[in-house]
Scaffold this active site. Sequence first.
Site, PDB file in Angstrom:
ATOM      1  CE  LYS A   1      28.819 -19.843 -49.284  1.00  7.36           C
ATOM      2  NZ  LYS A   1      29.454 -18.449 -50.315  1.00  7.36           N
TER       3      LYS A   1
ATOM      4  CG  ASP B   1      28.479 -10.831 -53.875  1.00 10.01           C
ATOM      5  OD1 ASP B   1      27.726 -11.494 -53.834  1.00 10.01           O
ATOM      6  OD2 ASP B   1      29.854 -11.498 -53.332  1.00 10.01           O
TER       7      ASP B   1
ATOM      8  NE  ARG C   1      34.307 -27.029 -71.407  1.00  6.55           N
ATOM      9  CZ  ARG C   1      34.691 -26.342 -72.773  1.00  6.55           C
ATOM     10  NH1 ARG C   1      34.542 -24.971 -73.249  1.00  6.55           N
ATOM     11  NH2 ARG C   1      35.060 -27.051 -73.574  1.00  6.55           N
TER      12      ARG C   1
ATOM     13  CE1 TYR D   1      34.512 -15.954 -48.568  1.00  6.91           C
ATOM     14  CE2 TYR D   1      34.926 -15.756 -50.955  1.00  6.91           C
ATOM     15  CZ  TYR D   1      35.115 -16.429 -49.505  1.00  6.91           C
ATOM     16  OH  TYR D   1      35.514 -18.287 -49.068  1.00  6.91           O
TER      17      TYR D   1
HETATM   18  N1  LCS Z   1      31.059 -14.007 -52.996  1.00  9.89           N
HETATM   19  C1  LCS Z   1      30.056 -13.563 -51.485  1.00  9.89           C
HETATM   20  C2  LCS Z   1      29.599 -12.294 -50.345  1.00  9.89           C
HETATM   21  C3  LCS Z   1      31.012 -15.121 -50.623  1.00  9.89           C
HETATM   22  O1  LCS Z   1      30.202 -14.905 -49.324  1.00  9.89           O
HETATM   23  C4  LCS Z   1      31.221 -15.854 -51.468  1.00  9.89           C
HETATM   24  C5  LCS Z   1      31.588 -16.900 -50.051  1.00  9.89           C
HETATM   25  C6  LCS Z   1      31.761 -15.460 -51.809  1.00  9.89           C
HETATM   26  C7  LCS Z   1      31.185 -14.397 -53.364  1.00  9.89           C
HETATM   27  C8  LCS Z   1      32.344 -16.710 -53.068  1.00  9.89           C
HETATM   28  O2  LCS Z   1      31.176 -18.145 -52.982  1.00  9.89           O
HETATM   29  P1  LCS Z   1      31.337 -19.551 -53.560  1.00  9.89           P
HETATM   30  O3  LCS Z   1      32.905 -19.883 -54.046  1.00  9.89           O
HETATM   31  O4  LCS Z   1      32.421 -19.755 -51.978  1.00  9.89           O
HETATM   32  O5  LCS Z   1      30.144 -20.220 -53.489  1.00  9.89           O
HETATM   33  N2  LCS Z   1      31.600 -16.896 -49.272  1.00  9.89           N
HETATM   34  C9  LCS Z   1      31.882 -18.096 -47.779  1.00  9.89           C
HETATM   35  C10 LCS Z   1      31.760 -17.508 -46.259  1.00  9.89           C
HETATM   36  O6  LCS Z   1      31.390 -16.437 -46.211  1.00  9.89           O
HETATM   37  N3  LCS Z   1      32.486 -18.583 -45.941  1.00  9.89           N
HETATM   38  O7  LCS Z   1      32.122 -19.593 -46.880  1.00  9.89           O
HETATM   39  C11 LCS Z   1      32.816 -19.190 -47.923  1.00  9.89           C
END
Ligand code: LCS
Length: 389
Positions: free
Chosen positions: A207, A182, A57, A110
């Site tokens: 992503k 971000d 952790r 987001y």
């Molecule tokens: N920041 C951005 C710009 C994102 O698009 C997402 C997820 C996150 C943070 C969060 O990341 P995660 O916790 O999912 O790894 N975006 C998503 C989207 O546009 N479609 O599905 C998830």
Amino acid sequence: MIDDIHWNTLLAEVTTESNSYDSLIPPLVQTSTFTFPSAETGARRFAGEEQGYIYTRLSNPTVRLFETAVAKLEGAEDGIAFGSGMGAISAVLFNLLKSGDHLLCSSGLYGSTFGLLELMRDRFQIDHGFSELSTEAEIEAAITPSTKAVYLETPVNPTLSLVDIGKVAKIAHKHGLPVIVDNTFMSPYLQQPILHGADVVVHSATKYLGGHGDVIAGVAVGKAELIQSIRMTTLKDIGAVLAPFDAWLLLRGMRTLVLRMNQQVRSAQVLVDFLSAHPAVDKVYFPGLQPGDEDIMKKQMRYPGAMISFELKGGIEAGRDLMNRLKMIKRAVSLGDIHSLIQHPATMTHSQVPREERLKMGLTDGMVRLSVGVEDVEDIQNDLESALG
Ligand code: LCS
């Protein structure tokens, strides 16, 4: 933008390290804990007087390799990994902010990041405000006496509008405020916010970094002191930790980041031209199509990326019909995957944002978002063409 980097070589370098097995691919250290050669050693490690692993952790060799790889790609001192992008964002924000503080944000985020801001305001009295962050006067006006940090997406999910990182950083730093970017939509290959003055960069590594739709992960990079502080507080004591196997998969995915993205970026440009000329399409959202984009792109982006949003003349119904008629492109949220993915932000990724707020962000009811995959562009275009017809 560092232009003399040999990116493919760099990716191969930063995702491997010498190890006692001389294995080409670094071993997966799938362990929850580490043994101490003596009780004294364990105590010294806990006291921070001696280097060495303690418990996964806190840190783990496979996770650590992923963290240092992203830090090197972003031009940052250090990095820290999380079990999701939201884990990274919440750990950074809860480390930097406390009750009574205010966070200035780009207008457009987001959906779950927006949800986190509401939670912080309603449960922890950490307020926020939105701004286009486009002119100096606008940025100055949006900073309040309680503002303690600036948080932005560029390009914004899903409107693809751009924010000038350097301009925001210059003004924020005048007020002593750290800037968090971000960088999920770009990846470090297309944009390196630290080089333009950002203090912290966060990613949903789910992503482009991972790239293969098989991992949920997040990462934050910045100054070593801040990263260490996050490790010992909002990682250790909240615990959105990344699993070693997921770090191993991310390292595997990252080795082809540039190969994938070059293909995706090339295809996206073809598809933007196709969609812009199609009679059923009302509007295309893509970096470079808005006034002012060119300037920002020249400063901070290698290419416009591979995310396209668009609206059909028939509005929301036409968008739904299009999605349902597609044969190859997958109806799915997420992005940056090798597969092309299409989704409807108003009812999917941004459904938790109230309609009024969505419209303020420029996120219309009919907007459809396409994440361009690595399939042959003719096939992606043909699929869209038959579905639009
Ligand atoms: N920041 C951005 C710009 C994102 O698009 C997402 C997820 C996150 C943070 C969060 O990341 P995660 O916790 O999912 O790894 N975006 C998503 C989207 O546009 N479609 O599905 C998830």
